[in-house]
Design a protein around this motif. Structure first.
Motif, PDB file in Angstrom:
ATOM      1  N   LEU A  50       7.551  57.511  32.714  1.00 54.60           N
ATOM      2  CA  LEU A  50       8.843  58.138  33.026  1.00 54.60           C
ATOM      3  C   LEU A  50       8.769  58.962  34.305  1.00 54.60           C
ATOM      4  O   LEU A  50       9.708  58.958  35.113  1.00 54.60           O
ATOM      5  N   ILE A  51       7.678  59.663  34.495  1.00 54.53           N
ATOM      6  CA  ILE A  51       7.528  60.434  35.738  1.00 54.53           C
ATOM      7  C   ILE A  51       7.498  59.483  36.934  1.00 54.53           C
ATOM      8  O   ILE A  51       8.167  59.719  37.952  1.00 54.53           O
ATOM      9  N   ALA A  52       6.738  58.400  36.823  1.00 57.14           N
ATOM     10  CA  ALA A  52       6.664  57.426  37.916  1.00 57.14           C
ATOM     11  C   ALA A  52       8.016  56.789  38.198  1.00 57.14           C
ATOM     12  O   ALA A  52       8.320  56.435  39.340  1.00 57.14           O
ATOM     13  N   ALA A  53       8.837  56.655  37.160  1.00 54.07           N
ATOM     14  CA  ALA A  53      10.168  56.057  37.329  1.00 54.07           C
ATOM     15  C   ALA A  53      11.169  57.028  37.954  1.00 54.07           C
ATOM     16  O   ALA A  53      12.257  56.610  38.358  1.00 54.07           O
ATOM     17  N   VAL A  98      -0.014  66.288  28.598  1.00 51.79           N
ATOM     18  CA  VAL A  98       1.399  66.193  28.973  1.00 51.79           C
ATOM     19  C   VAL A  98       1.781  67.351  29.906  1.00 51.79           C
ATOM     20  O   VAL A  98       2.447  67.146  30.928  1.00 51.79           O
ATOM     21  N   VAL A  99       1.371  68.568  29.554  1.00 52.63           N
ATOM     22  CA  VAL A  99       1.683  69.724  30.402  1.00 52.63           C
ATOM     23  C   VAL A  99       1.057  69.546  31.784  1.00 52.63           C
ATOM     24  O   VAL A  99       1.677  69.838  32.812  1.00 52.63           O
ATOM     25  N   ARG A 100      -0.180  69.040  31.825  1.00 52.05           N
ATOM     26  CA  ARG A 100      -0.825  68.803  33.114  1.00 52.05           C
ATOM     27  C   ARG A 100      -0.048  67.785  33.945  1.00 52.05           C
ATOM     28  O   ARG A 100       0.177  67.982  35.145  1.00 52.05           O
ATOM     29  N   LEU A 101       0.383  66.702  33.320  1.00 60.20           N
ATOM     30  CA  LEU A 101       1.164  65.684  34.028  1.00 60.20           C
ATOM     31  C   LEU A 101       2.472  66.265  34.563  1.00 60.20           C
ATOM     32  O   LEU A 101       2.880  65.961  35.698  1.00 60.20           O
ATOM     33  N   LEU A 102       3.121  67.080  33.750  1.00 57.68           N
ATOM     34  CA  LEU A 102       4.388  67.676  34.179  1.00 57.68           C
ATOM     35  C   LEU A 102       4.166  68.624  35.356  1.00 57.68           C
ATOM     36  O   LEU A 102       4.947  68.632  36.325  1.00 57.68           O
ATOM     37  N   LEU A 103       3.127  69.421  35.281  1.00 53.21           N
ATOM     38  CA  LEU A 103       2.814  70.323  36.392  1.00 53.21           C
ATOM     39  C   LEU A 103       2.513  69.532  37.664  1.00 53.21           C
ATOM     40  O   LEU A 103       2.981  69.889  38.758  1.00 53.21           O
ATOM     41  N   ASP A 104       1.751  68.474  37.539  1.00 52.83           N
ATOM     42  CA  ASP A 104       1.438  67.633  38.703  1.00 52.83           C
ATOM     43  C   ASP A 104       2.701  67.025  39.309  1.00 52.83           C
ATOM     44  O   ASP A 104       2.753  66.776  40.516  1.00 52.83           O
ATOM     45  N   ALA A 105       3.708  66.775  38.462  1.00 48.36           N
ATOM     46  CA  ALA A 105       4.960  66.167  38.937  1.00 48.36           C
ATOM     47  C   ALA A 105       5.950  67.196  39.466  1.00 48.36           C
ATOM     48  O   ALA A 105       7.067  66.835  39.851  1.00 48.36           O
ATOM     49  N   GLY A 106       5.568  68.480  39.468  1.00 49.82           N
ATOM     50  CA  GLY A 106       6.445  69.512  40.016  1.00 49.82           C
ATOM     51  C   GLY A 106       7.258  70.270  38.995  1.00 49.82           C
ATOM     52  O   GLY A 106       8.210  70.984  39.363  1.00 49.82           O
ATOM     53  N   ALA A 107       6.918  70.137  37.721  1.00 49.52           N
ATOM     54  CA  ALA A 107       7.648  70.895  36.698  1.00 49.52           C
ATOM     55  C   ALA A 107       7.428  72.393  36.902  1.00 49.52           C
ATOM     56  O   ALA A 107       6.319  72.838  37.222  1.00 49.52           O
ATOM     57  N   GLU A 127      -5.551  76.780  25.766  1.00 48.71           N
ATOM     58  CA  GLU A 127      -5.850  75.768  26.780  1.00 48.71           C
ATOM     59  C   GLU A 127      -4.635  75.518  27.667  1.00 48.71           C
ATOM     60  O   GLU A 127      -4.760  75.385  28.894  1.00 48.71           O
ATOM     61  N   ILE A 128      -3.465  75.428  27.056  1.00 51.36           N
ATOM     62  CA  ILE A 128      -2.244  75.198  27.833  1.00 51.36           C
ATOM     63  C   ILE A 128      -1.952  76.443  28.684  1.00 51.36           C
ATOM     64  O   ILE A 128      -1.571  76.325  29.861  1.00 51.36           O
ATOM     65  N   ALA A 129      -2.136  77.623  28.115  1.00 52.48           N
ATOM     66  CA  ALA A 129      -1.904  78.847  28.884  1.00 52.48           C
ATOM     67  C   ALA A 129      -2.817  78.897  30.092  1.00 52.48           C
ATOM     68  O   ALA A 129      -2.380  79.233  31.219  1.00 52.48           O
ATOM     69  N   ALA A 130      -4.095  78.543  29.922  1.00 50.42           N
ATOM     70  CA  ALA A 130      -5.027  78.546  31.034  1.00 50.42           C
ATOM     71  C   ALA A 130      -4.637  77.515  32.083  1.00 50.42           C
ATOM     72  O   ALA A 130      -4.754  77.761  33.300  1.00 50.42           O
ATOM     73  N   LEU A 131      -4.154  76.377  31.640  1.00 47.39           N
ATOM     74  CA  LEU A 131      -3.725  75.335  32.564  1.00 47.39           C
ATOM     75  C   LEU A 131      -2.560  75.805  33.421  1.00 47.39           C
ATOM     76  O   LEU A 131      -2.531  75.601  34.636  1.00 47.39           O
ATOM     77  N   ILE A 132      -1.598  76.473  32.785  1.00 47.53           N
ATOM     78  CA  ILE A 132      -0.438  76.969  33.534  1.00 47.53           C
ATOM     79  C   ILE A 132      -0.874  78.069  34.505  1.00 47.53           C
ATOM     80  O   ILE A 132      -0.452  78.098  35.667  1.00 47.53           O
ATOM     81  N   ARG A 133      -1.756  78.971  34.073  1.00 45.07           N
ATOM     82  CA  ARG A 133      -2.214  80.042  34.947  1.00 45.07           C
ATOM     83  C   ARG A 133      -2.959  79.480  36.161  1.00 45.07           C
ATOM     84  O   ARG A 133      -2.855  80.018  37.265  1.00 45.07           O
ATOM     85  N   SER A 134      -3.675  78.388  35.975  1.00 42.22           N
ATOM     86  CA  SER A 134      -4.452  77.807  37.070  1.00 42.22           C
ATOM     87  C   SER A 134      -3.563  77.273  38.189  1.00 42.22           C
ATOM     88  O   SER A 134      -4.029  77.065  39.306  1.00 42.22           O
TER      89      SER A 134
END
Length: 233
Positions: free
Chosen positions: A158-161, A192-201, A224-231
């Motif tokens: 969906l992100i690629a589309a 999923v959160v990582r993919l969304l962040l990479d896509a500009g979420a 883990e998700i909190a650390a990912l967002i902080r990064s």
């Protein structure tokens, strides 16, 4: 009759016969077929079947469906998508099924396949021109329920589309907020959160309670998700 008169009559008959033969160019026998008209060089004789008023070509364009027939076809397509029946979906699309047509609860073949992670069906709908910005009955794009359910490969598709990743649905949630709020914070949700962040979420978009994605991850103990967002700052 006298011999002189007979000779005269025979002479007149001979003159008339000669005149008839001269008018036709050559003698014709009784019962002979009529002469065939000459064909110009480079042209084929025209067949009666080739007449413009003759029967239509055997390869005719398909007639457009009536509105009622189109509606039935579209509903069959949605049902086939909900059954994850990719071959039937492909056949219905070939027959003219509309991948953006919705059923009574506002599901289209595209939206449902995206929400449920039916990736083969999803790819078929995208190839057939699915509207990536279309929304379901909750006002959400396909990537929002896909993120909630942790369908990693579906989210990638969906992100690629080009499905918008920062869309906010009627509940006030983005795809990232649903990925956090409506699941368990496990490895699939982290990806999923990582993919969304990479896509500009944008993790700073707040939910109706005024909380960001980071605040919700911390509140729910998803470290883990909190650390990912902080990064990502």
């Amino acid at each position: 009759m006298r011999r002189g008169s007979t000779a005269a009559l025979m002479a007149v008959a001979g003159m008339l016969l000669a005149a008839c033969q001269a008018s036709t160019g050559e003698p014709q026998e009784v019962g002979s077929p009529p002469p065939v008209a000459p064909v110009s060089p480079g042209k084929e004789p025209r067949s009666p079947q080739a007449s413009p008023t003759g029967p239509a070509s055997p390869i005719a364009s398909a007639s457009p469906l009536s509105p009622e027939a189109q509606a039935r076809l579209d509903q069959q397509l949605v049902a086939a998508a909900k059954a994850n029946d990719a071959p039937r979906v492909a056949g219905l699309i070939r027959r003219g099924g509309n991948v953006n047509a919705k059923d009574s609860i506002q599901d289209s073949a595209f939206l449902y396949a995206g929400a449920e992670g039916f990736n083969e069906v999803l790819q078929l709908t995208l190839a057939a021109g699915a509207d990536v910005a279309s929304t379901n009955r909750y006002g959400g794009t396909a990537v929002i329920p896909a993120s909630e359910h942790g369908h990693v490969e579906t989210v990638k598709i969906l992100i690629a589309a080009g499905v918008p990743v920062n869309h906010v649905n009627n509940l006030g949630w983005t795809a990232m907020q649903e990925a956090i709020l409506l699941n368990n914070g496990g490895p699939r949700q982290q990806e999923v959160v990582r993919l969304l962040l990479d896509a500009g979420a944008d993790p700073g978009i707040r939910d109706p309670e005024g909380r960001t994605a980071l605040q919700n991850a911390e509140r729910l103990g998803f470290s883990e998700i909190a650390a990912l967002i902080r990064s990502r700052g």
